[in-house]
Design a protein around this motif. Sequence first.
Motif, PDB file in Angstrom:
ATOM      1  N   CYS A 162      21.769  15.254  21.971  1.00 21.95           N
ATOM      2  CA  CYS A 162      22.604  14.323  22.745  1.00 21.95           C
ATOM      3  C   CYS A 162      22.006  14.155  24.132  1.00 21.95           C
ATOM      4  O   CYS A 162      21.297  15.030  24.621  1.00 21.95           O
ATOM      5  N   CYS A 166      29.102  16.943  26.292  1.00 16.08           N
ATOM      6  CA  CYS A 166      30.492  16.645  26.662  1.00 16.08           C
ATOM      7  C   CYS A 166      31.256  17.958  26.798  1.00 16.08           C
ATOM      8  O   CYS A 166      31.021  18.910  26.033  1.00 16.08           O
ATOM      9  N   CYS A 169      32.898  19.529  23.691  1.00 19.58           N
ATOM     10  CA  CYS A 169      32.115  19.563  22.450  1.00 19.58           C
ATOM     11  C   CYS A 169      32.030  20.964  21.866  1.00 19.58           C
ATOM     12  O   CYS A 169      31.763  21.933  22.571  1.00 19.58           O
ATOM     13  N   ARG A 253      26.634   6.994  21.919  1.00 16.59           N
ATOM     14  CA  ARG A 253      26.848   6.860  23.359  1.00 16.59           C
ATOM     15  C   ARG A 253      25.990   5.756  23.971  1.00 16.59           C
ATOM     16  O   ARG A 253      24.805   5.644  23.658  1.00 16.59           O
TER      17      ARG A 253
HETATM   18  S1  SF4 Z   1      30.901  15.445  21.732  1.00 16.08           S
HETATM   19 FE1  SF4 Z   1      29.424  14.259  20.562  1.00 16.08          FE
HETATM   20  S2  SF4 Z   1      28.251  13.113  22.070  1.00 16.08           S
HETATM   21 FE2  SF4 Z   1      29.303  14.769  23.184  1.00 16.08          FE
HETATM   22  S3  SF4 Z   1      27.808  16.467  23.238  1.00 16.08           S
HETATM   23 FE3  SF4 Z   1      29.107  16.770  21.433  1.00 16.08          FE
HETATM   24  S4  SF4 Z   1      28.013  15.791  19.738  1.00 16.08           S
HETATM   25 FE4  SF4 Z   1      27.134  15.014  21.664  1.00 16.08          FE
END
Ligand code: SF4
Length: 484
Positions: A162, A166, A169, A253
């Motif tokens: 990524c 986030c 996450c 994203r």
């Molecule tokens: S929530 Fe989704 S976009 Fe954000 S770090 Fe985790 S896997 Fe990546």
Amino acid sequence: MFIILRGAAAGYEAEHTARLFFPGADRADTFPDSGDAVAALAGEVTHMVLLRLNDTVVWRTAPAPEGDGEYALCTLLYELLCRQTGITPPWGMMTGVRPVRIIHDLRAAGIPESGIAAHFLEHFRCTPQKFQLARGIADLQRPVLEGADPMDCSVYAGIPFCPSRCSYCSFVSRTVGDKATQALVQPYVDKLCQELTAIRRTVDRCGLRVRTLYIGGGTPTSLSAAQLTQLMGHIADIFDLSALDEYTVEAGRPDCTDAEKLHILKQYGATRISINPQTFSDAVLANIGRRHTAQDIADCFAAARQEGHRNINMDLIAGLPGDTVEGFTRSLQTAISLDPENITVHTLTLKRASDLVVEHRAAAYDDVAAMLEQCGALYAAGYRPYYLYRQKGTLQNLENIGWAKPGTECLYNIYIMEEVHTILSAGAGGSTKLVVPGARRGKIQRIFNFKYPNEYIGRFEEILARKKGVEEFYETSAQTSGQL
Ligand code: SF4
């Protein structure tokens, strides 16, 4: 908060009944001398449940029944916790994560609709609204499930990278910005292509038909344009894309998805993509560690339309840090105004931020429940709920729901959630699920890939060796069923 369980009837279900109210609680062997604790004790003659909360102790006892002791104990515990916390979970005592599947299974077992309603409303004590939601989704899924062939399968490829992490996450995903990770990406893509080739051979040897392809993550568009071309070009070379019902790529994203990559997705056959705002509030985006704005999401969506993408999903999350009911409602309305074909609304899973549901109730739960209620606007905008699941650790096991305009439902999501057919997974963290041919609800066998990208690359031969288990599985199934 600690959970203490004693006796044969005090097992998994009792623990998860307690977790409906105290999702982050720890298990303990003995009742602690102080602090919050909940206990379920199943004796041969008597059941007892006990709660100590804020130094106040309450308990209930009941005679141990002849029959289903586990259900009786859970009911006793559930009633005590509802009364003492003032909370009535909307899904009632149901602890499983797939309510829709229960309806499919009861129907398959010949249970009449009135019996299914009683099972939800009386046995589990669900609200009528949640039961109607689950039943409506089961009705919508029925033709998809009835059309399933025993030799169908789907293929998943995972990209565990990524652009940034986030804050909420819980996936194994690495940030492509750092040098160590950047060095892993190209070898990872090379190995992933090799594994997909091996999967293609397995598909042929086993006589399987690939119905859907799904590239997920992580964020697949965190690959460079050249790497994305390599991966999708390879997939187009080895699989017959014209025979697929659906090919999804998570564009994820906007901070790594530009017009060039959206063009590549279209050029190499993706029929469905996902652009996931999570929220349209810049402040909340900043709170969760996103380095882009809400306008970037809208621009990315417009660019996707420009490139010809006609089936786009948008994910939203209810309950993000700093969000409000009004803020979530604005995000929902913004998503609706963009008019994507699918909108998926997740409930934030509260990890171990706090143990106490009573604290959450004031701070978060009431708000999250109110946010989910706003989703009624999706009906008015022409969307229908088509798949639903819950996650352990979500307060009161509130749900995640995929909404779709009629005819745009994501088949892969239904297949994986209802375990309709085999899913062959490639990449780090991949979990291949093997479904017994011909069995509507047969045993599922799993083959796991290594979790982290460096393990996946370094121990790749071991993964290929494990995957031989797919062919053995189908050989054994053929011998036992005599169907193949
Ligand atoms: S929530 Fe989704 S976009 Fe954000 S770090 Fe985790 S896997 Fe990546």
